[in-house]
Design an enzyme around this catalytic site. Sequence first.
Site, mmCIF file in Angstrom:
data_model
loop_
_atom_site.group_PDB
_atom_site.id
_atom_site.type_symbol
_atom_site.label_atom_id
_atom_site.label_comp_id
_atom_site.label_asym_id
_atom_site.label_seq_id
_atom_site.Cartn_x
_atom_site.Cartn_y
_atom_site.Cartn_z
ATOM 1 N N ALA A 70 81.742 25.998 85.160
ATOM 2 C CA ALA A 70 81.144 27.328 85.247
ATOM 3 C C ALA A 70 79.655 27.343 84.909
ATOM 4 O O ALA A 70 78.911 28.164 85.440
ATOM 5 C CB ALA A 70 81.898 28.299 84.339
ATOM 6 N N THR A 71 79.202 26.466 84.019
ATOM 7 C CA THR A 71 77.772 26.447 83.702
ATOM 8 C C THR A 71 76.951 26.115 84.941
ATOM 9 O O THR A 71 75.945 26.779 85.243
ATOM 10 C CB THR A 71 77.479 25.439 82.577
ATOM 11 O OG1 THR A 71 78.133 25.868 81.384
ATOM 12 C CG2 THR A 71 75.980 25.335 82.319
ATOM 13 N N ASN A 155 84.152 35.815 75.965
ATOM 14 C CA ASN A 155 84.711 34.605 75.372
ATOM 15 C C ASN A 155 84.918 34.702 73.870
ATOM 16 O O ASN A 155 85.610 33.864 73.286
ATOM 17 C CB ASN A 155 83.803 33.404 75.674
ATOM 18 C CG ASN A 155 82.390 33.613 75.169
ATOM 19 O OD1 ASN A 155 81.713 34.570 75.554
ATOM 20 N ND2 ASN A 155 81.925 32.741 74.302
ATOM 21 N N SER A 203 85.830 27.600 85.500
ATOM 22 C CA SER A 203 86.025 26.211 85.064
ATOM 23 C C SER A 203 87.507 25.930 84.883
ATOM 24 O O SER A 203 88.210 26.704 84.231
ATOM 25 C CB SER A 203 85.320 25.958 83.719
ATOM 26 O OG SER A 203 83.949 25.754 83.868
ATOM 27 N N HIS A 205 89.037 23.740 83.020
ATOM 28 C CA HIS A 205 89.527 23.377 81.684
ATOM 29 C C HIS A 205 89.855 24.588 80.822
ATOM 30 O O HIS A 205 90.437 24.444 79.754
ATOM 31 C CB HIS A 205 88.519 22.464 80.972
ATOM 32 C CG HIS A 205 87.321 23.160 80.396
ATOM 33 N ND1 HIS A 205 87.244 23.504 79.067
ATOM 34 C CD2 HIS A 205 86.158 23.559 80.956
ATOM 35 C CE1 HIS A 205 86.071 24.085 78.829
ATOM 36 N NE2 HIS A 205 85.402 24.133 79.964
ATOM 37 N N THR A 244 79.383 13.964 96.251
ATOM 38 C CA THR A 244 80.739 13.621 96.681
ATOM 39 C C THR A 244 81.755 14.506 95.989
ATOM 40 O O THR A 244 81.715 14.686 94.764
ATOM 41 C CB THR A 244 81.047 12.150 96.348
ATOM 42 O OG1 THR A 244 80.086 11.320 97.009
ATOM 43 C CG2 THR A 244 82.451 11.771 96.805
ATOM 44 N N CYS A 333 80.098 26.508 72.558
ATOM 45 C CA CYS A 333 78.759 26.004 72.870
ATOM 46 C C CYS A 333 77.747 26.321 71.777
ATOM 47 O O CYS A 333 76.649 25.782 71.771
ATOM 48 C CB CYS A 333 78.280 26.581 74.202
ATOM 49 S SG CYS A 333 79.335 26.136 75.590
#
Length: 387
Positions: A70-71, A155, A203, A205, A244, A333
């Site tokens: 997401a960042t 969050n 994201s 995770h 890739t 974070c």
Amino acid sequence: MIYLDNHATTCCDPRVIDAMLPWLTDNFGNPSSTSHEPGRVALDAVTRATASISMAIDAPLDSIVYTSGATESNNLAIKGVLRHPRNKKRHFITVSTEHHAVLDIADELEREGFRVTRVPALPNGNASAGIIDLDRLAESIDDDTALVSVMWANNEVGSITPMKQVAEICHSKGALLHSDATQAVGRIPIDVCQEDVDLVSASAHKFYGPKGIGFLVVGNGHRRVRLKPELVGGGQQAGLRSGTLNPAGIMAMATALQIYGENAAEEDVRTKELRDELFMRLNSQIEGLKLNGPPLTEGRRLPGNLNLQLPSIEGESWMAATPTVAFSSGSACSSSSPEPSHVLTAMGLTESQARQSVRFGIGRFNTPEEIEDASCLLVKAYRHLVG
């Protein structure tokens, strides 16, 4: 260790690992190398996974752009719109309670000469605490506003934004809408087209997939979205994000979203029950405990979120005194920062009150027994600290 920090990250679901492993070993082809069978097999898998993801969040099939998380998605979305050569507007709007993955971008744009407005969230004690002030948002948008970025779910305090209302305000004034939906995707049902959000970051995770893979939804079919790429070199993904592709991560992420979709109602109820049980146990044993964020009962909060303000000790001290229970004092974070939570201070808490606050994130693999054990350990540690 009793892990109650599922907002920071989640463990990989065993079913997700099973879906991922073959694409690391037997089927390791590059999806861009379609001149041979291994490459075509990988491309077919990515195509099927993309269809699954687009269906899970009701986004157009051609709108999914894969990123490292997401960042990166936030950077591509926000900088991509503002820095696009055809964009002549110089105003960006976000919310004071956003994650630093958005706020730091806002700071960078401001240094480049863009005009940035940080709209306040509703204060603690309000039934919609932590949610953007919609009236202030409407007042802030002008003819020069290119993009508004509002997180789908916070969050730290778990507040869920009414994205449809936000979208209507933005689009009525000609601005595009981006949402950092990191805490929402795979945790609550979201519908990109119905809510009419132009750009959505996520994201894997955060919803029991692996780290290092995420996506950005670019456009929902209602209006054109132009982005200037952040990464170039190879031209993959229509040139929006070169590099890739990661079939193993993409298959894992699609599987994780599918698992949530198949069990959403049951999982949400179970997670909420465990969250409420933890609050009840702590609240009955710690006099003066306060809830930060919206109420637990009105559907405005993520099912697994609990943010509490202690009456007399700092959250960091409680964490240190309870080493076998994993929880946090704010965003993962920002865990190394000496500053109090910017989310809580933006909601009207003093620095002292913010430092006395902690965040619990209840997840899929937590059990009633863990909640009971964690409560006992937390209460014992609290009583020891207050003497």
